[in-house]
Design an enzyme around this catalytic site. Sequence first.
Site, PDB file in Angstrom:
ATOM      1  CB  SER A   1     -75.224 -88.444  88.792  1.00 38.28           C
ATOM      2  OG  SER A   1     -75.554 -87.499  89.519  1.00 38.28           O
TER       3      SER A   1
ATOM      4  CE1 TYR B   1     -79.332 -91.478  89.956  1.00 37.78           C
ATOM      5  CE2 TYR B   1     -78.095 -89.572  91.034  1.00 37.78           C
ATOM      6  CZ  TYR B   1     -78.668 -90.419  89.713  1.00 37.78           C
ATOM      7  OH  TYR B   1     -78.561 -89.628  88.522  1.00 37.78           O
TER       8      TYR B   1
END
Length: 324
Positions: free
Chosen positions: A129, A154
Amino acid sequence: MKAIVTGAAGFIGFHVAKRLASEGFDVIAVDNLNDYYPVALKEARLSALTGDANVQFHRANIADPEQLSDAIEHGADADVIVHLAAQAGVRYSVENPAAYVDANVHGQVAIFERALKMRKRPPVVYASSSSVYGANKKVPFSESDPVDHPVSVYAATKRSAELLAHSYRHVHNLASTGLRFFTVYGPYGRPDMAPWLFTDAIFQGEPIKVYNHGDMQRDFTFIDDIVDGVFGAVNRILTNPGGTAPIYNLGNNKPVALMRFIEIIEEACGRSAIKRFEPMPPADVKCTYADIDLAARDLGFSPSTALEEGIPLFVEWFRGYNGR
């Protein structure tokens, strides 16, 4: 050839599995259908996916080695694993960090361990990501930039997954490539992301939350362009595993201001948004911007969908799916 795709009922996983099947791959599709967002959307994706004779679906939690082993029994001779299963959502990681460690860290280990036991020791193309860049000030973000200060759990779990991949390459010579996705949107997109949230609110006549008082930019990337990049990475690692970089950025390379993004959605919806300006959430970053030179060189990655083209396609799908 045969590919295992984890997270196949998810947004990116669904589109990637469809592309692989259309290119002649036999696809073993794996997903646990968790309820982070409404399962009906995941079931709709699966319905569109499993009508293809080249696709077999198996429900399993990839972080559970026994479930994973049972699910991919028929894919034991797979040529590649495309590992896209993850606990998604930056802001939700503030509320439930354990879910991210389980899916994104334990799940990464489980996939690599399974690959080591398979007959062909298939290479792994996995999802990372843009969030790993944290609050880096230098733009565009390059794969060689430091990524040691994630600003969300995250992001920390995604960076952990990259480090685990490095360890398995070093210790076990297991080929892998991580793809840092930049704000992916498009048909069948996630309900927790801005395109869906804003479009839904506009049609409902409800206010949208405009964070950091609108002073934000995102490198919005249309799903078809992302799928091209993933497919390029699969081809590259299958044909030249030694010549594949450990990490690639997949973004549009054209960050768009949040207020312009809202304008494009308003135009596609044919009505104005009610805006509620709010401060920046603690897990968010002000700007994302991908340097894609490496992906262009190695994967032939060349995103071609401008936001002005992609958002109307999303809104058209959204209206049909939701009966608006």
